[in-house]
Write a protein that holds these residues in place. Structure first.
Motif, PDB file in Angstrom:
ATOM      1  N   VAL A 125     -12.511   3.219  -8.777  1.00  0.00           N
ATOM      2  CA  VAL A 125     -11.194   3.051  -9.276  1.00  0.00           C
ATOM      3  C   VAL A 125     -10.574   4.538  -9.095  1.00  0.00           C
ATOM      4  CG1 VAL A 125      -9.476   2.713 -11.072  1.00  0.00           C
ATOM      5  CG2 VAL A 125     -11.712   1.137 -10.926  1.00  0.00           C
ATOM      6  N   GLN A 126      -9.720   4.497  -8.164  1.00  0.00           N
ATOM      7  CA  GLN A 126      -8.939   5.794  -8.013  1.00  0.00           C
ATOM      8  C   GLN A 126      -7.723   5.726  -9.075  1.00  0.00           C
ATOM      9  OE1 GLN A 126      -8.161   6.033  -3.781  1.00  0.00           O
ATOM     10  NE2 GLN A 126     -10.248   6.611  -3.477  1.00  0.00           N
ATOM     11  N   GLN A 127      -7.297   6.863  -9.745  1.00  0.00           N
ATOM     12  CA  GLN A 127      -6.287   6.943 -10.794  1.00  0.00           C
ATOM     13  C   GLN A 127      -5.165   8.099  -9.980  1.00  0.00           C
ATOM     14  OE1 GLN A 127      -8.753   8.100 -14.317  1.00  0.00           O
ATOM     15  NE2 GLN A 127      -7.713   6.397 -15.154  1.00  0.00           N
ATOM     16  N   THR A 128      -4.205   7.283  -9.749  1.00  0.00           N
ATOM     17  CA  THR A 128      -3.258   7.732  -8.709  1.00  0.00           C
ATOM     18  C   THR A 128      -1.947   8.358  -9.550  1.00  0.00           C
ATOM     19  OG1 THR A 128      -1.944   5.816  -8.278  1.00  0.00           O
ATOM     20  CG2 THR A 128      -3.680   6.334  -6.641  1.00  0.00           C
ATOM     21  N   GLY A 129      -2.042   8.060 -10.744  1.00  0.00           N
ATOM     22  CA  GLY A 129      -0.659   8.283 -11.753  1.00  0.00           C
ATOM     23  C   GLY A 129       0.464   7.092 -11.525  1.00  0.00           C
ATOM     24  N   ALA A 130       0.825   6.650 -10.561  1.00  0.00           N
ATOM     25  CA  ALA A 130       1.424   5.573 -10.651  1.00  0.00           C
ATOM     26  C   ALA A 130       0.837   4.153 -11.049  1.00  0.00           C
ATOM     27  CB  ALA A 130       2.303   5.261  -9.270  1.00  0.00           C
ATOM     28  N   ASN A 131      -0.248   3.913 -10.455  1.00  0.00           N
ATOM     29  CA  ASN A 131      -1.024   2.807 -10.524  1.00  0.00           C
ATOM     30  C   ASN A 131      -2.488   3.273 -10.067  1.00  0.00           C
ATOM     31  OD1 ASN A 131       0.716   1.768  -8.294  1.00  0.00           O
ATOM     32  ND2 ASN A 131      -1.450   1.032  -8.111  1.00  0.00           N
ATOM     33  N   ASP A 132      -3.340   2.328 -10.778  1.00  0.00           N
ATOM     34  CA  ASP A 132      -4.820   2.535 -10.172  1.00  0.00           C
ATOM     35  C   ASP A 132      -5.096   1.950  -8.923  1.00  0.00           C
ATOM     36  OD1 ASP A 132      -5.246   3.981 -12.552  1.00  0.00           O
ATOM     37  OD2 ASP A 132      -6.321   2.501 -13.393  1.00  0.00           O
ATOM     38  N   ILE A 133      -5.884   2.275  -8.275  1.00  0.00           N
ATOM     39  CA  ILE A 133      -6.281   1.409  -6.915  1.00  0.00           C
ATOM     40  C   ILE A 133      -7.749   0.989  -6.944  1.00  0.00           C
ATOM     41  CG2 ILE A 133      -6.338   1.890  -4.514  1.00  0.00           C
ATOM     42  CD1 ILE A 133      -3.568   2.148  -5.270  1.00  0.00           C
ATOM     43  N   TYR A 134      -7.898  -0.088  -6.830  1.00  0.00           N
ATOM     44  CA  TYR A 134      -9.390  -0.648  -6.805  1.00  0.00           C
ATOM     45  C   TYR A 134      -9.864  -0.396  -5.362  1.00  0.00           C
ATOM     46  CZ  TYR A 134      -8.115  -2.657 -11.333  1.00  0.00           C
ATOM     47  OH  TYR A 134      -7.449  -2.668 -12.613  1.00  0.00           O
ATOM     48  N   LEU A 135     -11.074   0.168  -5.127  1.00  0.00           N
ATOM     49  CA  LEU A 135     -11.635   0.072  -3.788  1.00  0.00           C
ATOM     50  C   LEU A 135     -12.692  -0.968  -3.935  1.00  0.00           C
ATOM     51  CD1 LEU A 135     -10.489   2.967  -3.331  1.00  0.00           C
ATOM     52  CD2 LEU A 135     -12.629   3.708  -2.706  1.00  0.00           C
ATOM     53  N   ILE A 136     -12.639  -1.860  -2.801  1.00  0.00           N
ATOM     54  CA  ILE A 136     -13.527  -3.019  -2.725  1.00  0.00           C
ATOM     55  C   ILE A 136     -14.149  -3.037  -1.582  1.00  0.00           C
ATOM     56  CG2 ILE A 136     -13.511  -5.444  -2.424  1.00  0.00           C
ATOM     57  CD1 ILE A 136     -10.713  -5.382  -3.742  1.00  0.00           C
ATOM     58  N   SER A 140     -19.577  -4.911   5.949  1.00  0.00           N
ATOM     59  CA  SER A 140     -19.499  -4.169   7.225  1.00  0.00           C
ATOM     60  C   SER A 140     -18.073  -3.828   7.683  1.00  0.00           C
ATOM     61  CB  SER A 140     -19.844  -5.233   8.430  1.00  0.00           C
ATOM     62  OG  SER A 140     -19.102  -6.661   8.295  1.00  0.00           O
ATOM     63  N   GLN A 141     -17.114  -3.818   6.751  1.00  0.00           N
ATOM     64  CA  GLN A 141     -15.703  -3.490   6.983  1.00  0.00           C
ATOM     65  C   GLN A 141     -15.620  -2.281   6.139  1.00  0.00           C
ATOM     66  OE1 GLN A 141     -12.689  -6.629   6.742  1.00  0.00           O
ATOM     67  NE2 GLN A 141     -14.476  -8.010   7.061  1.00  0.00           N
ATOM     68  N   THR A 142     -14.391  -1.660   6.442  1.00  0.00           N
ATOM     69  CA  THR A 142     -13.839  -0.569   5.748  1.00  0.00           C
ATOM     70  C   THR A 142     -13.532  -1.019   4.344  1.00  0.00           C
ATOM     71  OG1 THR A 142     -11.904  -0.806   6.509  1.00  0.00           O
ATOM     72  CG2 THR A 142     -13.156   1.001   7.666  1.00  0.00           C
ATOM     73  N   PRO A 143     -13.620  -0.239   3.309  1.00  0.00           N
ATOM     74  CA  PRO A 143     -13.197  -0.718   1.909  1.00  0.00           C
ATOM     75  C   PRO A 143     -11.775  -1.181   1.852  1.00  0.00           C
ATOM     76  CG  PRO A 143     -14.631   1.517   1.905  1.00  0.00           C
ATOM     77  CD  PRO A 143     -14.150   1.182   3.212  1.00  0.00           C
ATOM     78  N   LEU A 144     -11.455  -2.067   1.092  1.00  0.00           N
ATOM     79  CA  LEU A 144     -10.040  -2.417   1.004  1.00  0.00           C
ATOM     80  C   LEU A 144      -9.741  -1.773  -0.303  1.00  0.00           C
ATOM     81  CD1 LEU A 144      -8.011  -4.414   1.897  1.00  0.00           C
ATOM     82  CD2 LEU A 144      -9.062  -6.183   0.189  1.00  0.00           C
ATOM     83  N   MET A 145      -8.423  -1.559  -0.304  1.00  0.00           N
ATOM     84  CA  MET A 145      -7.710  -0.768  -1.425  1.00  0.00           C
ATOM     85  C   MET A 145      -6.716  -1.778  -2.014  1.00  0.00           C
ATOM     86  SD  MET A 145      -7.295   3.284   0.427  1.00  0.00           S
ATOM     87  CE  MET A 145      -6.930   4.368  -1.163  1.00  0.00           C
ATOM     88  N   VAL A 146      -6.743  -2.123  -3.092  1.00  0.00           N
ATOM     89  CA  VAL A 146      -6.142  -2.883  -3.799  1.00  0.00           C
ATOM     90  C   VAL A 146      -5.412  -2.504  -5.073  1.00  0.00           C
ATOM     91  CG1 VAL A 146      -5.934  -5.332  -5.099  1.00  0.00           C
ATOM     92  CG2 VAL A 146      -7.384  -4.770  -3.204  1.00  0.00           C
ATOM     93  N   PRO A 147      -3.883  -2.576  -5.008  1.00  0.00           N
ATOM     94  CA  PRO A 147      -3.418  -1.734  -5.923  1.00  0.00           C
ATOM     95  C   PRO A 147      -3.428  -2.524  -7.203  1.00  0.00           C
ATOM     96  CG  PRO A 147      -1.635  -2.820  -4.585  1.00  0.00           C
ATOM     97  CD  PRO A 147      -3.247  -2.772  -3.958  1.00  0.00           C
ATOM     98  N   ALA A 148      -3.740  -1.933  -8.400  1.00  0.00           N
ATOM     99  CA  ALA A 148      -3.792  -2.651  -9.978  1.00  0.00           C
ATOM    100  C   ALA A 148      -2.532  -2.879 -10.264  1.00  0.00           C
ATOM    101  CB  ALA A 148      -4.637  -1.778 -10.684  1.00  0.00           C
ATOM    102  N   LEU A 149      -1.843  -4.011  -9.692  1.00  0.00           N
ATOM    103  CA  LEU A 149      -0.386  -4.378 -10.184  1.00  0.00           C
ATOM    104  C   LEU A 149      -0.455  -5.821 -10.841  1.00  0.00           C
ATOM    105  CD1 LEU A 149       1.438  -2.852  -7.210  1.00  0.00           C
ATOM    106  CD2 LEU A 149       1.235  -2.004  -9.548  1.00  0.00           C
ATOM    107  N   LYS A 150       0.329  -6.332 -11.798  1.00  0.00           N
ATOM    108  CA  LYS A 150      -0.007  -7.424 -12.349  1.00  0.00           C
ATOM    109  C   LYS A 150       0.457  -8.546 -11.241  1.00  0.00           C
ATOM    110  CE  LYS A 150       1.349  -6.111 -17.162  1.00  0.00           C
ATOM    111  NZ  LYS A 150       2.468  -6.202 -18.266  1.00  0.00           N
TER     112      LYS A 150
END
Length: 173
Positions: A125-136, A140-150
């Protein structure tokens, strides 16, 4: 921000001594640093040994907290604790508001789309200040970055170990 270590939760890291009377400088790793002011005891893992230390005194100082433990009265004794984490049992965690979670609870969840497709597992979980980003991790693929938004994260089920998301258009491309 807190992290899990051997079933305990790290709430701070001892980074240095403070003065010559055994006080220690702590960097909080908790979203609730005010807890240091009222703590009576804390666990410390030193060289693989878990010890309980009684808090004699605690006060904020710049971006740190200064803690004095009973029985540690000299700088040399305090120096042996440098680099150790301050730990508490999970039962002593501060309660969170509804629909908010500790990072260590989120890491490891399997992530599914609303149509049941498994995207992978949350590895960070990356804490960016605005909202967290979940690294999935998608194997075999590059990680997916999903914003932690409702509007993206529709459901978190810790008991089932899963999260359901509705990805914004183009996020997987």
């Amino acid at each position: 921000m807190a992290m899990e270590i051997d079933g305990y939760i790290a709430i701070g890291k001892i980074v240095n001594t403070q003065g010559h009377r055994g006080e220690l400088r702590i960097i909080p790793t908790t979203d609730f640093p005010e807890r240091f002011k009222t703590m009576n005891r804390v666990h410390v893992n030193q060289n693989g040994q878990l010890a309980v230390l009684e808090v004699e005194k605690a006060y904020p100082h710049k971006s740190f907290f200064i803690l004095k433990f009973r029985g540690i009265d000299k700088m040399n004794a305090a120096e042996t604790l440098k680099g150790c984490y301050l730990l508490i049992p999970k039962e002593e965690l501060m309660p969170l508001p509804d629909n908010t979670f500790y990072i260590f609870d989120i890491i490891g969840l399997k992530v599914f789309t609303t149509d049941g497709r498994c995207l992978g597992e949350i590895t960070d979980v990356q804490q960016t200040g605005a909202n967290d980003i979940y690294l999935i991790d998608r194997e075999s693929q590059t990680p997916l970055m999903v914003p932690a938004l409702k509007q993206v994260v529709l459901e978190v089920d810790l008991a089932a170990g899963k999260m359901i998301v509705e990805l914004p258009a183009g996020l997987e491309d």
